[in-house]
Design an enzyme around this catalytic site. Structure first.
Site, mmCIF file in Angstrom:
data_model
loop_
_atom_site.group_PDB
_atom_site.id
_atom_site.type_symbol
_atom_site.label_atom_id
_atom_site.label_comp_id
_atom_site.label_asym_id
_atom_site.label_seq_id
_atom_site.Cartn_x
_atom_site.Cartn_y
_atom_site.Cartn_z
ATOM 1 N N LYS A 173 5.467 -3.171 -28.095
ATOM 2 C CA LYS A 173 4.772 -4.452 -28.209
ATOM 3 C C LYS A 173 3.674 -4.319 -29.270
ATOM 4 O O LYS A 173 3.401 -3.234 -29.779
ATOM 5 C CB LYS A 173 4.126 -4.868 -26.882
ATOM 6 N N SER A 230 12.081 -9.293 -27.704
ATOM 7 C CA SER A 230 10.691 -9.646 -27.422
ATOM 8 C C SER A 230 9.773 -9.507 -28.628
ATOM 9 O O SER A 230 8.665 -10.055 -28.624
ATOM 10 C CB SER A 230 10.155 -8.793 -26.270
#
Length: 286
Positions: A127, A42
């Site tokens: 993230k 990701s």
């Protein structure tokens, strides 16, 4: 008798050494740095599956989430930070809850790569911080808007990788050049995005996806909005927690900042030395 006492003394000293070592290791992990393996794609190409890093827990101060988690699926062990330090967690059922508090707390900056606990599952995620409290975040045709202003995006060519199982889970990458066979080149469009505070970073684009166009997310006070750099292959704050996404992340759920890749392996095990990525050792995270 003296010999028996000497053996017992030796055993006792060994036990004390192990206990002291565990206490020191626990203190180090709780207060300073936490090891973290990158399990998914990701955050490509900033972080690759198999990258190993230490999370800087001193960057933003300490909360209950700073306590270590112990998860050993093979043994059925699943102890979260809230099990160790839940007494310090804010009352999320209270109407006055605004993200919780931190000891010696510091505010994260937009563009930081951050490890945080998922607000529902308690699993660690990594993230990039995109939205600060009060921000308005929206995606339009795959383009990020912050407070109604588009971010600057410059084309940087093509990101290439081999289409093959990656990491211990054997995950296979998604490609913008369609279905390709094992061993073939898997492509994604590569761009450089500049955030309002001047932070530049790479983002990847596979193609038209559900979250390329969204409504406006207004980040509540005491919460943050995170996205993966591999925009089309990331479950993040664009997706609600009820749907399996991250949603808004409370301040107290932040664990720390990722600053540098220490080690990297492209194989299913770090012992496969022929899969080590020496060019990523001690690589600064930007």
């Amino acid at each position: 008798m003296a010999e028996k006492d000497g053996v017992l003394q030796g055993i006792w000293e060994t036990i004390k050494t192990i206990v002291y070592a565990l206490l020191i290791a626990g203190l180090f992990r709780t207060l300073l740095f936490q090891p973290f393996w990158i399990p998914s794609g990701s955050m490509k190409d900033t972080l690759l599956i198999g990258d190993f890093l230490f999370v800087n827990k001193m960057a933003y101060g300490y909360s209950y989430a700073s306590c270590p988690s112990i998860r050993i699926p093979a043994l059925g062990v699943d102890i979260g930070a809230d099990d160790f330090c839940g007494v310090f967690q804010g009352d999320r059922s209270s109407p006055d809850y605004e993200g919780g508090d931190r000891f010696l707390g510091g505010q994260p900056d937009r563009g930081d790569v951050v490890v945080f606990r998922h607000p529902v599952t308690g699993r660690d995620f990594i993230k990039r911080l995109i939205g600060l409290p009060g921000d308005r975040i929206q995606m339009k045709e795959g383009h990020l808007f912050i407070n109604d202003e588009p971010t600057q995006v410059v084309d940087a060519g093509i990101f290439e990788e081999v289409f093959a199982p990656q990491g211990p889970q054997g995950l296979r990458p998604r490609c913008s050049n369609g279905a390709v066979g094992l061993g073939a080149v898997c492509e994604k469009r590569l761009s450089i995005e500049t955030l309002p505070n001047g932070v530049e970073h790479h983002i990847l684009n596979i193609g038209t996806q559900t979250f390329d166009d969204t409504g406006v997310y207004t980040v509540p006070e005491g919460y943050y909005f995170f996205m993966g750099d591999n925009r089309d292959n990331s479950r993040d704050s664009r997706e609600s927690q009820a749907s399996g996404g991250v949603g808004f992340v409370p301040y107290e759920d932040i664990v720390g900042r990722a600053d540098r890749v220490m080690f990297s392996s492209a194989g299913r095990s770090m012992l496969y030395f022929w899969t080590w990525r020496a060019d990523r050792f001690f690589k600064k995270i930007e």
